[in-house]
Design an enzyme around this catalytic site. Sequence first.
Site, PDB file in Angstrom:
ATOM      1  N   GLU A  85      56.520  60.935  39.941  1.00  0.00           N
ATOM      2  CA  GLU A  85      56.837  59.371  39.351  1.00  0.00           C
ATOM      3  C   GLU A  85      58.152  59.092  40.033  1.00  0.00           C
ATOM      4  O   GLU A  85      59.095  59.906  39.558  1.00  0.00           O
ATOM      5  CB  GLU A  85      56.736  59.311  37.902  1.00  0.00           C
ATOM      6  CG  GLU A  85      55.285  58.824  37.413  1.00  0.00           C
ATOM      7  CD  GLU A  85      55.569  58.201  36.002  1.00  0.00           C
ATOM      8  OE1 GLU A  85      56.481  57.499  35.743  1.00  0.00           O
ATOM      9  OE2 GLU A  85      54.399  58.299  35.272  1.00  0.00           O
ATOM     10  N   TRP A 118      51.943  47.609  28.089  1.00  0.00           N
ATOM     11  CA  TRP A 118      52.860  48.503  28.672  1.00  0.00           C
ATOM     12  C   TRP A 118      54.195  47.958  29.195  1.00  0.00           C
ATOM     13  O   TRP A 118      54.116  46.664  29.099  1.00  0.00           O
ATOM     14  CB  TRP A 118      52.200  49.459  29.536  1.00  0.00           C
ATOM     15  CG  TRP A 118      52.445  50.791  29.549  1.00  0.00           C
ATOM     16  CD1 TRP A 118      53.393  51.322  30.329  1.00  0.00           C
ATOM     17  CD2 TRP A 118      52.060  51.801  28.556  1.00  0.00           C
ATOM     18  NE1 TRP A 118      53.712  52.859  30.050  1.00  0.00           N
ATOM     19  CE2 TRP A 118      52.747  53.017  28.900  1.00  0.00           C
ATOM     20  CE3 TRP A 118      51.350  51.941  27.618  1.00  0.00           C
ATOM     21  CZ2 TRP A 118      52.728  54.375  28.306  1.00  0.00           C
ATOM     22  CZ3 TRP A 118      50.986  53.162  26.812  1.00  0.00           C
ATOM     23  CH2 TRP A 118      51.790  54.189  27.192  1.00  0.00           C
ATOM     24  N   ASP A 119      54.686  48.499  29.573  1.00  0.00           N
ATOM     25  CA  ASP A 119      56.057  47.729  30.476  1.00  0.00           C
ATOM     26  C   ASP A 119      55.804  47.221  31.620  1.00  0.00           C
ATOM     27  O   ASP A 119      56.435  46.194  32.330  1.00  0.00           O
ATOM     28  CB  ASP A 119      57.409  48.890  30.488  1.00  0.00           C
ATOM     29  CG  ASP A 119      56.867  49.863  31.442  1.00  0.00           C
ATOM     30  OD1 ASP A 119      55.971  50.045  31.621  1.00  0.00           O
ATOM     31  OD2 ASP A 119      57.952  50.601  31.574  1.00  0.00           O
ATOM     32  N   TRP A 120      54.599  47.335  32.140  1.00  0.00           N
ATOM     33  CA  TRP A 120      53.990  46.685  33.336  1.00  0.00           C
ATOM     34  C   TRP A 120      52.678  45.750  33.068  1.00  0.00           C
ATOM     35  O   TRP A 120      52.257  45.095  34.206  1.00  0.00           O
ATOM     36  CB  TRP A 120      53.776  47.514  34.443  1.00  0.00           C
ATOM     37  CG  TRP A 120      53.066  48.845  33.864  1.00  0.00           C
ATOM     38  CD1 TRP A 120      53.511  50.000  33.855  1.00  0.00           C
ATOM     39  CD2 TRP A 120      51.526  48.789  33.856  1.00  0.00           C
ATOM     40  NE1 TRP A 120      52.386  50.777  33.319  1.00  0.00           N
ATOM     41  CE2 TRP A 120      51.283  50.090  33.222  1.00  0.00           C
ATOM     42  CE3 TRP A 120      50.629  47.977  33.655  1.00  0.00           C
ATOM     43  CZ2 TRP A 120      50.086  50.758  32.907  1.00  0.00           C
ATOM     44  CZ3 TRP A 120      49.131  48.406  33.253  1.00  0.00           C
ATOM     45  CH2 TRP A 120      49.056  49.729  32.823  1.00  0.00           C
ATOM     46  N   ASN A 158      50.767  62.489  30.062  1.00  0.00           N
ATOM     47  CA  ASN A 158      51.989  61.833  30.715  1.00  0.00           C
ATOM     48  C   ASN A 158      53.172  61.669  29.708  1.00  0.00           C
ATOM     49  O   ASN A 158      53.318  61.000  28.706  1.00  0.00           O
ATOM     50  CB  ASN A 158      51.600  60.403  30.978  1.00  0.00           C
ATOM     51  CG  ASN A 158      52.688  59.670  31.598  1.00  0.00           C
ATOM     52  OD1 ASN A 158      53.210  59.770  32.760  1.00  0.00           O
ATOM     53  ND2 ASN A 158      53.408  58.695  30.692  1.00  0.00           N
ATOM     54  N   GLU A 159      54.178  62.557  30.010  1.00  0.00           N
ATOM     55  CA  GLU A 159      55.335  62.466  29.549  1.00  0.00           C
ATOM     56  C   GLU A 159      55.678  62.894  27.995  1.00  0.00           C
ATOM     57  O   GLU A 159      56.682  62.496  27.272  1.00  0.00           O
ATOM     58  CB  GLU A 159      56.163  60.828  29.810  1.00  0.00           C
ATOM     59  CG  GLU A 159      56.328  60.728  31.248  1.00  0.00           C
ATOM     60  CD  GLU A 159      56.712  59.353  31.420  1.00  0.00           C
ATOM     61  OE1 GLU A 159      57.266  59.103  32.549  1.00  0.00           O
ATOM     62  OE2 GLU A 159      56.938  58.460  30.666  1.00  0.00           O
TER      63      GLU A 159
END
Length: 886
Positions: free
Chosen positions: A567, A189-191, A470-471
Site C-alpha cells: 500500500e 472510511w476516509d475515502w 488489514n493493518e
Amino acid sequence: MKTFVVLCSVFLIVNAKNIDLTSSENVFWTFMNKNNTIRGNATVPGGVYSDLQHNGFIGDILSEDNDVRTRWVAYDSWAYTAKFHVSRDDLAARVQHLVFEGLDTTAFITLNQDEPIGTADNMFVRYVYDIKDKLKEGENELKVSFLSPVAAADMRSSKFFAAPTCVPSVYNGECHVNQLRKMQASFSWDWGPAFPSVGIWKPVYIELYNGAIIRSVTTHTNKVGTDWKLDIKVYLETSQKITQVAGVLSASLQVEGKQTIKMWTHVDAMSQADGTHVVEITMNISENKIRLWWPNGYGDQPLYELNVLWTPDEYQHELSHKSLKVGFRTVQLIESDASEIFGNDTAGKGLTFYFKINDHPLFMKGSNWIPSHILPEVGESQRDVVDALLTSAHDAHMGMLRVWGGGVYESDHFYDKCDQLGILIWQDFLFACAMYPTDPAFISTVQEEIEQNVLRLQHHPSIAVWAGNNENEVALRGNWYDTMPSFEKYKADYIKLYVDTIKPIVEDLDPGRRYLVSSPSNGLESEREGYIAMNPYDPHYGDTHYYNYLADNWNMMTYPKTRFASEYGFQSLPSLKTMRTATKKEEDFSLQSEFSKHRQHSPNGYSFIRTQMESRMKLDENDPKYFEKFVFYSQISQAMAIKAETEVYRQDQANWYTMGALYWQLNDVWQAPSWSGIEYGGNWKMLHYFAMSFFSPVLVSPRLLPSDDIDVYLLNDRFVPIIDDKITVDFYNWSSPAPISTKQYSANADPLSSKLQKDIKINFSEYKKEEVFVKFTLQAAGINSPPNYVFPVPLKSAKGLRKPNIQITVSSTVMRRQQELLEYLINIRVDTVVLFLWMETDVKGYFENNGIIVTEPQSVVKFISTKDQVTPQDLQKSIKIQYYVN
C-alpha cells in the site's frame, strides 16, 4: 476408483430441485420499516437503500450530502416479506432447506404465522435452515426482520467493547462497526461515505432433495516430475444430521487436444454429525496435456473445465453437479535468508518476500481493490462495472490486486474474471483498522465465515495469498487507538482471532497457499516475535504500507526501502465531469464550499494536496479558474508522486530485492477526493494513464540523485534478456519541441530484472538546471517502451516554459475495431513543449494516452469510441484540453 481418457464426454444432468425465492413473477417481495409507516415493493437480491430509492422515498444516495440526509434509514429496523407456492410433490422431498447466500446483517427469520426459523449475524456467511416441518402445501410466507446495524453494533459494544469507539468525526460515519461481521467500510472510511444498509444481498432459495448435494469443491494442483497431480475434494451435504451417503462420484477434466480425463469412485459411508461428507479424488495429468497459467504480462491464462457429478444409489435420477475452471500453476511466497541474494551487507539482512510463479520470481505490479459500490448488492450484481475495472487494471499491466480487508469477499464473477485476465489476488480476510471482540459468538461466526469463503474461492488460480487483516498488527503495536494500557489483553485477542481461529482453518482447507497473519507485517519474523513484531514496518521483512504527505513526493530519494510495497498512495480530486454527477450547484465547486468539505474525509486532506502541488507547481489562488486548476493539478501531483514511488520500488529490485508495488487504490465508490486512479463511474484519472507507463514491462527508469547525477535503470519484466540495445538521452529546453542535445548508450538487462546502467553518466554540469529537462527512450526491436523524463527542478522554477499553441485535429479516416468500436486518430501539433496535455470529450470512449508530455511538434493519439457513432468533425469539436504552464 478408475481412470480413463475419452475424446469427449457428454451427460445429462438433472439437479436436485431448487425453488428460487428471488424476485420474479412467482415470488413477490415487499419491505417495510418497524412502525409500518414506510413500505414498498422490494427487489431480492437487494438492499434497503436500493429499495427506498426505487420506490421514490429517497433520491440518488450519492448526490450532495444524501449520505447523511438518509442516515435515518440505518437507524430504523426493516422487514422483508415474500409469498410463494409449494406443491405437494415438493413436500415429499426428504430434505427441505431454506438457503440464504447472503443476509446483511443481523436478522431474524420466520416462516408461516411467524414461526421462528433462525437468526443471522454475518453478511459473509451462507445460512441454511431446515424447514421440513415448516413448509406447507400452497401459499407460504417468508419474513426476514433486520435490526438496525447501528443499534446492533452499539448493543454488542456495550458487552464486548473493542477499540476504537468511533471513526474520526470527519468521516461522517457510525460507531462500533468492528462488532459486526459486516462490510467494515459501510460505516464510512476516509475515502467513502457511510451507508449502513440491510437486506437480502445475495440469492435465496429452497433446496429440495433426497440423497445428497455437492456443496463445495476444492482443487489442489501440485507438479510431480513430468506430471501434474490434481487433488479434488468434494464436500457433500445430505441433511443436518448423521446420514448414510451412498452413490457414485465422478470427475471429468477437459484438457488439451479435446481430450477428457475422467475418474470415479463409489461412496458408502456415514456422514458427520452435521450431515456432511468429504470425498477425495486424485487425477494424474501429463504435463503435455495442459498449458501453464501465468499472471498478466507473463504468458497466457488457459483454464480447464472440471465437472463433478454425484449420483446417489437410492435416487439415481437425482443428480448433483458442480462445474468450475482450473488453472495449472505454482505460487510460492518466498521468505528466505536475504543474504543468499545480497551477501552479508545491509540489504542482505532479514528475509526476502517475493512471489515465485511457476518457479520464476516475478515482480508484482498492481493496486488495491475496494468494493465496486458502497451498496454490496449493487457491487455484487453490476458485472459490467467489475469487468471494466478489472480490464482497466489488466490494460495497465497489473498482475496483482489486493482485495482490501474492509470490503467484501467479491462475487464469483469477480474471481472468474481475474482468472481469465491473469490478475493474481492478495485476499485479505475482512478485518480492518480496528481491534475485534473474541467472545464465543463472534469466534463461532468467524469460523463459519472463513471456512465457507475459503471453500468457495480456493479453486481459483488467481488467489495467490491469504492475509488475516488489514493493518491491525501495526495498529496495536503503534497504539493507534490508545490500546497501550490494555496491550496484553488486545494481543491475546489478536492471537485468538487471527492465529488460533483463522490460521488453522485456512491451512487445513488450503494448505498450498501462504496465510499471512496481517498486512502489513514482517511475515515470518512477526510470527517469530509472537505475532506482534516490535517494528512491523521493518524494511528487511515482509510488506509495508507507506504514506507521507509532507515530503517532496516527486523526489525519488524520499521513499524508504521495502521488500514489498502492498500500500502507498496520494489523494487527488475527481474530474469536474465526475463531480457534476453529484452536484449541479456552481457554488459547490470551491474548496471552501460545504460540499467540498463534506466530501473530504481525510483529516487535513486538502492541505496535504495543496502542499504537494505547491512544492512543485505554481497556482494562483486569485485565478478565476483556481478550483478547476486545483482539480487538474491534484491529478498531476498524484500521478507524478505515485510514478516516482513505483519506479523506486521497481528499481530497488536491483539493490534491495523489492518485489512488489501495489498502490492505493484502484477504484472509487463515490465522487470525492480519494487515492483512486479510476473515478466513480469509470473515468480514468491521470494516475491510471501513468500506470500504463510506469508498469510497462520494459522501461528506462532514471533516478535524480542529490548530487544532480542521474542513475539510469533498465527494467525488464520479460523472460528474455535485453542485449546491446540503445538508450537515447535527449536534453530539451522548455521553449522548443526539439532536443538541444542527444546521446546514445548501450543498454543491457537480464530477464526479470532491474539493471543499473553503470556506463551511462549523466548530470547537468553543462546546463542551467532551470532551463532544461531530460527525456529517456529505448530503441529495441519488438519492444514497446514508453519515454521517461527527469525534471531537475520543480516546474514552478522552470525558465522558458511558456503558453503553447496547440492544434487538435481528428483524421477523417475512421478504423473499425472488433465489435462496435471505432478508432479515431487525434493529431496534435504544438510549437513548444507541453506538460501533461489532458484531453476530455463527452463522446463515449477513451483516449489510449493522456496527460502527455509533448516533446514533438507533431504526434498522434488514438481515441476509441465505445458506443457513439460520431463524425470526426463532431469529435474534434467536443475535445477540451488542459495542460500545465506557470
